[in-house]
Scaffold this motif. Structure first.
Motif, mmCIF file in Angstrom:
data_model
loop_
_atom_site.group_PDB
_atom_site.id
_atom_site.type_symbol
_atom_site.label_atom_id
_atom_site.label_comp_id
_atom_site.label_asym_id
_atom_site.label_seq_id
_atom_site.Cartn_x
_atom_site.Cartn_y
_atom_site.Cartn_z
ATOM 1 N N VAL A 22 0.877 -0.985 -0.170
ATOM 2 C CA VAL A 22 -0.188 0.014 0.088
ATOM 3 C C VAL A 22 1.009 1.303 0.112
ATOM 4 N N ARG A 23 1.944 1.285 0.844
ATOM 5 C CA ARG A 23 2.910 2.229 0.798
ATOM 6 C C ARG A 23 3.625 2.648 -0.441
ATOM 7 N N GLY A 24 3.776 1.436 -1.324
ATOM 8 C CA GLY A 24 4.438 1.724 -2.832
ATOM 9 C C GLY A 24 3.189 2.340 -3.486
ATOM 10 N N VAL A 25 1.778 1.819 -3.348
ATOM 11 C CA VAL A 25 0.865 2.388 -4.328
ATOM 12 C C VAL A 25 0.833 4.013 -3.812
ATOM 13 N N ALA A 26 0.923 4.399 -2.662
ATOM 14 C CA ALA A 26 0.872 5.787 -2.233
ATOM 15 C C ALA A 26 1.915 6.363 -2.814
ATOM 16 N N ARG A 27 3.194 5.870 -2.952
ATOM 17 C CA ARG A 27 4.619 6.661 -3.359
ATOM 18 C C ARG A 27 4.118 6.854 -4.971
ATOM 19 N N TRP A 28 3.585 5.720 -5.668
ATOM 20 C CA TRP A 28 3.240 5.827 -7.243
ATOM 21 C C TRP A 28 2.324 7.152 -7.567
ATOM 22 N N LEU A 29 1.280 6.872 -6.644
ATOM 23 C CA LEU A 29 0.224 7.998 -6.974
ATOM 24 C C LEU A 29 0.914 9.378 -6.721
ATOM 25 N N GLN A 30 1.747 9.488 -5.771
ATOM 26 C CA GLN A 30 2.307 10.966 -5.733
ATOM 27 C C GLN A 30 3.122 11.233 -6.984
ATOM 28 N N GLN A 31 4.013 10.199 -7.364
ATOM 29 C CA GLN A 31 4.882 10.365 -8.505
ATOM 30 C C GLN A 31 4.052 10.906 -9.715
ATOM 31 N N GLN A 32 2.813 10.282 -9.621
ATOM 32 C CA GLN A 32 1.860 10.453 -11.050
ATOM 33 C C GLN A 32 0.711 11.793 -10.637
ATOM 34 N N SER A 33 1.113 12.469 -9.873
ATOM 35 C CA SER A 33 0.080 13.508 -9.285
ATOM 36 C C SER A 33 -0.122 14.442 -10.580
ATOM 37 N N GLU A 34 0.833 14.675 -11.359
ATOM 38 C CA GLU A 34 0.474 15.771 -12.642
ATOM 39 C C GLU A 34 -0.371 15.088 -13.689
ATOM 40 N N ASN A 35 -0.080 13.704 -13.786
ATOM 41 C CA ASN A 35 -1.060 13.110 -14.814
ATOM 42 C C ASN A 35 -2.200 12.707 -13.999
ATOM 43 N N LEU A 36 -2.512 12.678 -12.944
ATOM 44 C CA LEU A 36 -3.629 12.433 -12.152
ATOM 45 C C LEU A 36 -4.677 13.666 -12.271
ATOM 46 N N ALA A 37 -4.009 14.959 -12.066
ATOM 47 C CA ALA A 37 -4.682 16.109 -12.162
ATOM 48 C C ALA A 37 -5.076 16.502 -13.612
ATOM 49 N N GLY A 38 -4.491 15.919 -14.756
ATOM 50 C CA GLY A 38 -5.022 15.899 -15.990
ATOM 51 C C GLY A 38 -6.316 15.157 -15.873
ATOM 52 N N GLU A 39 -6.615 14.134 -15.050
ATOM 53 C CA GLU A 39 -7.859 13.396 -15.114
ATOM 54 C C GLU A 39 -8.757 13.886 -14.138
ATOM 55 N N GLY A 40 -8.430 15.010 -13.448
ATOM 56 C CA GLY A 40 -9.296 15.811 -12.519
ATOM 57 C C GLY A 40 -8.911 15.048 -11.237
ATOM 58 N N LEU A 41 -8.292 14.414 -10.773
ATOM 59 C CA LEU A 41 -8.005 13.860 -9.564
ATOM 60 C C LEU A 41 -6.727 14.541 -8.971
ATOM 61 N N ALA A 42 -6.686 14.611 -7.674
ATOM 62 C CA ALA A 42 -5.859 15.201 -6.733
ATOM 63 C C ALA A 42 -5.122 14.055 -6.034
ATOM 64 N N ALA A 43 -3.914 13.920 -5.932
ATOM 65 C CA ALA A 43 -3.137 12.725 -5.140
ATOM 66 C C ALA A 43 -3.438 12.774 -4.031
ATOM 67 N N GLY A 44 -3.696 13.923 -3.066
ATOM 68 C CA GLY A 44 -4.010 14.132 -1.864
ATOM 69 C C GLY A 44 -5.362 13.470 -1.529
ATOM 70 N N ASP A 45 -6.210 13.392 -2.648
ATOM 71 C CA ASP A 45 -7.668 12.656 -2.515
ATOM 72 C C ASP A 45 -7.669 11.383 -2.410
ATOM 73 N N LEU A 46 -6.492 10.836 -2.756
ATOM 74 C CA LEU A 46 -6.341 9.326 -2.970
ATOM 75 C C LEU A 46 -5.662 8.761 -1.896
ATOM 76 N N VAL A 47 -6.317 8.143 -0.745
ATOM 77 C CA VAL A 47 -5.796 7.600 0.295
ATOM 78 C C VAL A 47 -5.572 6.095 -0.213
ATOM 79 N N ALA A 48 -4.506 5.568 -0.404
ATOM 80 C CA ALA A 48 -4.206 4.285 -0.820
ATOM 81 C C ALA A 48 -4.691 3.301 0.445
ATOM 82 N N ASP A 49 -5.151 2.143 -0.065
ATOM 83 C CA ASP A 49 -5.522 1.046 0.706
ATOM 84 C C ASP A 49 -5.483 -0.307 -0.066
ATOM 85 N N GLU A 50 -5.597 -1.519 0.402
ATOM 86 C CA GLU A 50 -5.421 -2.705 -0.108
ATOM 87 C C GLU A 50 -6.370 -2.855 -1.162
ATOM 88 N N GLU A 51 -7.843 -2.332 -1.021
ATOM 89 C CA GLU A 51 -8.526 -2.505 -2.089
ATOM 90 C C GLU A 51 -8.424 -1.623 -3.399
#
Length: 196
Positions: A22-51
């Motif tokens: 889950v920590r690896g997913v959180a790190r990857w989401l943070q690295q992808q924050s610019e791409n996520l913003a293009g999809e209307g998603l903020a990395a801060g709104d995405l709390v990584a969990d097992e699901e």
């Protein structure tokens, strides 16, 4: 490509999966924050969990299986060649993930600019939006012209897919080309230098 590249060779550690925790997913989401913003998603709104991790890995498995189909009859990446999803299952999984988010195209047209289309989401859950966006991006890539340039790198220890940018390109990056040439040289000279 960024999602497929979360599996890579990590030097002496062998194959590394950036999403193995889950920590690896959180790190990857943070690295992808610019791409996520293009999809209307903020990395801060995405709390990584097992699901979420399982859902992202499911899309990645489907994408890598379909990448293997694209590069065929050449061999797929050796990272997961032995455990690829069947292509029809991968296709169904990718399409189902993309369909989880109801979206509608919206026209944005500033007074002093060109019109542009955006997708407006009716989904409140950012996890669903993320997984659907990853799947839609894969659908766009696999149905687009860049698909024809997709290759699996077969340098020693490399497990990446890459987009071929020129006619003679065989590897994902120069260091892979160097490793491949060194390995070929070693194989050629090994037989000639063996003593009695």
């Amino acid at each position: 490509m960024a999602l497929a590249s979360t599996i890579h060779h990590g030097g002496d550690d062998g194959i590394v999966d950036d999403l193995d925790t889950v920590r690896g997913v959180a790190r990857w989401l943070q690295q992808q924050s610019e791409n996520l913003a293009g999809e209307g998603l903020a990395a801060g709104d995405l709390v990584a969990d097992e699901e979420l991790r399982d859902a992202i890995i499911g899309v990645r498995r489907a994408v890598r299986a379909l990448f293997a189909r694209v590069v065929s009859p050449a061999p797929p990446s050796p990272a997961d060649a032995h455990r690829l999803m069947p292509a029809d299952e991968a296709l169904a999984h990718l399409n189902a993930a993309a369909a989880r988010e109801p979206v509608a195209p919206q026209l944005h047209w500033p007074a002093e600019g060109a019109p542009a289309a955006r997708l407006l989401s009716a989904e409140a859950d950012p996890h669903v939006r993320l997984v659907a966006a990853l799947a839609r991006d894969a659908v766009d890539f696999l149905s687009g012209p860049e698909r024809e340039q997709l290759r699996a790198c077969h340098a020693p220890r490399c497990v990446r897919y890459f987009l071929k940018s020129h006619g003679r390109q065989e590897w994902c990056k120069p260091s892979c080309g160097n490793r491949a040439r060194v390995a070929r040289h070693y194989e050629r000279t090994r037989g000639t230098t063996a003593g009695p």
